[in-house]
Scaffold this motif. Structure first.
Motif, mmCIF file in Angstrom:
data_model
loop_
_atom_site.group_PDB
_atom_site.id
_atom_site.type_symbol
_atom_site.label_atom_id
_atom_site.label_comp_id
_atom_site.label_asym_id
_atom_site.label_seq_id
_atom_site.Cartn_x
_atom_site.Cartn_y
_atom_site.Cartn_z
ATOM 1 N N GLY A 1 0.756 -1.361 -0.080
ATOM 2 C CA GLY A 1 -0.079 -0.005 -0.007
ATOM 3 C C GLY A 1 0.728 1.377 -0.001
ATOM 4 O O GLY A 1 0.267 2.418 0.313
ATOM 5 N N VAL A 2 2.243 1.074 -0.057
ATOM 6 C CA VAL A 2 3.013 2.284 -0.205
ATOM 7 C C VAL A 2 2.547 3.389 -1.023
ATOM 8 O O VAL A 2 2.852 4.780 -0.951
ATOM 9 C CB VAL A 2 4.521 1.926 -0.451
ATOM 10 C CG1 VAL A 2 4.775 1.256 -1.837
ATOM 11 C CG2 VAL A 2 5.332 3.154 0.116
ATOM 12 N N GLU A 3 1.992 3.058 -2.333
ATOM 13 C CA GLU A 3 1.403 3.867 -3.091
ATOM 14 C C GLU A 3 0.475 5.009 -2.778
ATOM 15 O O GLU A 3 0.350 5.888 -3.315
ATOM 16 C CB GLU A 3 0.984 3.351 -4.515
ATOM 17 C CG GLU A 3 -0.387 2.544 -4.193
ATOM 18 C CD GLU A 3 -0.284 1.368 -3.659
ATOM 19 O OE1 GLU A 3 -1.416 0.356 -3.415
ATOM 20 O OE2 GLU A 3 0.940 0.757 -3.227
ATOM 21 N N LEU A 4 -0.176 4.773 -1.648
ATOM 22 C CA LEU A 4 -1.141 5.718 -1.048
ATOM 23 C C LEU A 4 -0.263 6.882 -0.221
ATOM 24 O O LEU A 4 -0.838 7.795 0.275
ATOM 25 C CB LEU A 4 -1.808 4.999 -0.035
ATOM 26 C CG LEU A 4 -2.765 4.010 -0.625
ATOM 27 C CD1 LEU A 4 -3.639 3.253 0.315
ATOM 28 C CD2 LEU A 4 -3.804 4.715 -1.639
ATOM 29 N N LEU A 5 1.176 6.679 -0.253
ATOM 30 C CA LEU A 5 1.799 7.619 0.624
ATOM 31 C C LEU A 5 2.179 8.800 -0.229
ATOM 32 O O LEU A 5 3.249 9.134 -0.278
ATOM 33 C CB LEU A 5 2.926 6.993 1.234
ATOM 34 C CG LEU A 5 2.699 5.870 2.366
ATOM 35 C CD1 LEU A 5 3.843 5.392 3.004
ATOM 36 C CD2 LEU A 5 1.661 6.428 3.536
ATOM 37 N N THR A 6 1.188 9.387 -1.022
ATOM 38 C CA THR A 6 1.535 10.482 -1.782
ATOM 39 C C THR A 6 0.330 11.360 -1.699
ATOM 40 O O THR A 6 -1.080 10.830 -1.512
ATOM 41 C CB THR A 6 1.719 10.153 -3.438
ATOM 42 O OG1 THR A 6 0.336 9.252 -3.838
ATOM 43 C CG2 THR A 6 2.850 9.176 -3.613
ATOM 44 N N PRO A 7 0.287 12.542 -1.783
ATOM 45 C CA PRO A 7 -0.919 13.413 -1.649
ATOM 46 C C PRO A 7 -2.126 13.252 -2.792
ATOM 47 O O PRO A 7 -1.627 12.821 -3.863
ATOM 48 C CB PRO A 7 -0.107 14.901 -1.743
ATOM 49 C CG PRO A 7 1.153 14.763 -1.408
ATOM 50 C CD PRO A 7 1.422 13.409 -1.947
ATOM 51 N N PRO A 8 -3.146 13.172 -2.358
ATOM 52 C CA PRO A 8 -3.873 13.767 -1.142
ATOM 53 C C PRO A 8 -3.960 12.436 -0.035
ATOM 54 O O PRO A 8 -4.598 13.011 0.950
ATOM 55 C CB PRO A 8 -5.327 14.338 -1.402
ATOM 56 C CG PRO A 8 -5.542 13.420 -2.616
ATOM 57 C CD PRO A 8 -4.206 13.022 -3.194
ATOM 58 N N THR A 9 -3.818 11.376 -0.164
ATOM 59 C CA THR A 9 -4.041 10.351 0.599
ATOM 60 C C THR A 9 -2.732 10.142 1.604
ATOM 61 O O THR A 9 -2.937 9.385 2.780
ATOM 62 C CB THR A 9 -4.440 9.021 -0.393
ATOM 63 O OG1 THR A 9 -3.116 8.781 -1.024
ATOM 64 C CG2 THR A 9 -5.520 9.124 -0.964
ATOM 65 N N GLY A 10 -1.723 10.721 1.351
ATOM 66 C CA GLY A 10 -0.377 10.553 2.461
ATOM 67 C C GLY A 10 0.784 11.398 1.837
ATOM 68 O O GLY A 10 0.603 12.156 1.054
ATOM 69 N N GLN A 11 1.802 11.180 2.553
ATOM 70 C CA GLN A 11 3.022 11.700 2.026
ATOM 71 C C GLN A 11 4.287 10.872 2.629
ATOM 72 O O GLN A 11 4.012 9.918 3.545
ATOM 73 C CB GLN A 11 3.179 13.134 2.726
ATOM 74 C CG GLN A 11 4.626 13.852 2.556
ATOM 75 C CD GLN A 11 4.392 14.154 1.107
ATOM 76 O OE1 GLN A 11 5.000 13.052 0.196
ATOM 77 N NE2 GLN A 11 3.797 15.166 0.820
ATOM 78 N N PHE A 12 5.457 10.590 1.889
ATOM 79 C CA PHE A 12 6.387 9.880 2.414
ATOM 80 C C PHE A 12 7.538 10.711 2.579
ATOM 81 O O PHE A 12 8.033 11.639 1.525
ATOM 82 C CB PHE A 12 6.845 8.910 1.119
ATOM 83 C CG PHE A 12 7.889 8.020 1.597
ATOM 84 C CD1 PHE A 12 7.540 6.872 2.608
ATOM 85 C CD2 PHE A 12 9.185 7.878 1.272
ATOM 86 C CE1 PHE A 12 8.362 5.815 2.974
ATOM 87 C CE2 PHE A 12 10.108 6.936 1.672
ATOM 88 C CZ PHE A 12 9.762 6.001 2.199
ATOM 89 N N LEU A 13 8.414 10.599 3.731
ATOM 90 C CA LEU A 13 9.550 11.507 3.974
ATOM 91 C C LEU A 13 10.723 10.697 3.810
ATOM 92 O O LEU A 13 10.918 9.741 4.188
ATOM 93 C CB LEU A 13 9.454 12.237 4.968
ATOM 94 C CG LEU A 13 8.371 13.202 5.202
ATOM 95 C CD1 LEU A 13 8.464 14.050 6.569
ATOM 96 C CD2 LEU A 13 8.359 14.342 4.126
ATOM 97 N N VAL A 14 12.014 11.376 3.290
ATOM 98 C CA VAL A 14 13.380 10.792 3.398
ATOM 99 C C VAL A 14 14.344 11.776 4.163
ATOM 100 O O VAL A 14 13.928 13.119 3.835
ATOM 101 C CB VAL A 14 13.998 10.533 1.928
ATOM 102 C CG1 VAL A 14 15.491 9.899 2.367
ATOM 103 C CG2 VAL A 14 13.234 9.279 1.391
ATOM 104 N N GLY A 15 14.954 11.330 5.068
ATOM 105 C CA GLY A 15 15.721 12.215 5.954
ATOM 106 C C GLY A 15 17.291 11.847 5.290
ATOM 107 O O GLY A 15 17.608 10.555 5.258
ATOM 108 N N ARG A 16 17.976 12.985 5.174
ATOM 109 C CA ARG A 16 19.276 12.687 4.730
ATOM 110 C C ARG A 16 20.414 13.544 5.798
ATOM 111 O O ARG A 16 19.931 14.393 6.477
ATOM 112 C CB ARG A 16 19.577 13.254 3.543
ATOM 113 C CG ARG A 16 18.989 12.546 2.177
ATOM 114 C CD ARG A 16 19.307 13.067 0.918
ATOM 115 N NE ARG A 16 18.930 12.427 0.103
ATOM 116 C CZ ARG A 16 17.762 12.008 -0.455
ATOM 117 N NH1 ARG A 16 16.770 12.590 0.213
ATOM 118 N NH2 ARG A 16 17.504 11.121 -1.399
ATOM 119 N N TYR A 17 21.523 12.831 6.152
ATOM 120 C CA TYR A 17 22.167 13.256 7.126
ATOM 121 C C TYR A 17 23.643 13.388 6.205
ATOM 122 O O TYR A 17 24.118 12.602 5.806
ATOM 123 C CB TYR A 17 22.559 12.301 8.351
ATOM 124 C CG TYR A 17 23.339 12.816 9.462
ATOM 125 C CD1 TYR A 17 22.891 13.455 10.201
ATOM 126 C CD2 TYR A 17 24.588 12.512 9.523
ATOM 127 C CE1 TYR A 17 23.438 14.155 11.286
ATOM 128 C CE2 TYR A 17 25.640 12.911 10.575
ATOM 129 C CZ TYR A 17 25.051 13.625 11.468
ATOM 130 O OH TYR A 17 25.730 14.303 12.436
#
Length: 159
Positions: free
Chosen positions: A49-65
């Motif tokens: 279900g990761v495809e739902l993590l895009t607006p308007p149903t969701g969001q996916f973030l990546v953190g970089r260090y």
């Protein structure tokens, strides 16, 4: 001083995909008490279900260090006012550098941007680091709002 950057990113970018694979490998290996195989990770990611993590149903973030993809997390809108926190993960080498707190703040911001007034999540009892992170950020145990084989405890927080 090396700093964190956190930003929305397509769930299927190379870095996001590598982080999602690392996340699943980590939680599956802990569950089974042995390293998960590539085939098991592939199976776990299929139809997740990761495809739902895009607006308007969701969001996916990546953190970089220091420019290196080190963390990820998503929010999924369950209804008009509730978002679910999901796939929160920091690579082990980057833990202890304040990235988890920044990731939680950014994910809550994204949930509010999508219209959420409450965040909920589910996890397993053995994921003690995750549970400590959630309670540090004001999440409290709530009754189950969903069910599944890998769900043992549920948390919620008003945003």
């Amino acid at each position: 001083m090396t700093m964190w950057t956190l930003a929305p990113e397509p769930f299927d970018s190379p870095e996001a995909t590598a982080l999602r694979r690392a996340y699943y490998h980590d939680v599956a290996s802990r569950y089974w008490g042995r390293p998960a195989t590539v085939a098991e990770v592939d199976e776990g990611l299929t139809g997740d279900g990761v495809e739902l993590l895009t607006p308007p149903t969701g969001q996916f973030l990546v953190g970089r260090y220091g420019g290196e993809a080190a963390a990820c997390g998503g929010v999924l809108m369950l209804d008009q006012e509730r978002a679910e926190l999901t796939r929160v993960f920091l690579r082990h080498d980057f833990r202890g550098r304040k990235g988890a707190s920044l990731l939680m703040e950014a994910l809550e911001h994204e949930a509010r941007t999508l219209g959420a007034r409450r965040m909920v999540l589910n996890t397993r009892l053995d994921l003690v680091e995750a549970r400590a992170l959630y309670t540090r950020h004001g999440y409290a145990e709530i009754p189950a709002y969903c069910g599944g084989p890998y769900m043992e405890i549920w948390y919620g927080k008003d945003l």
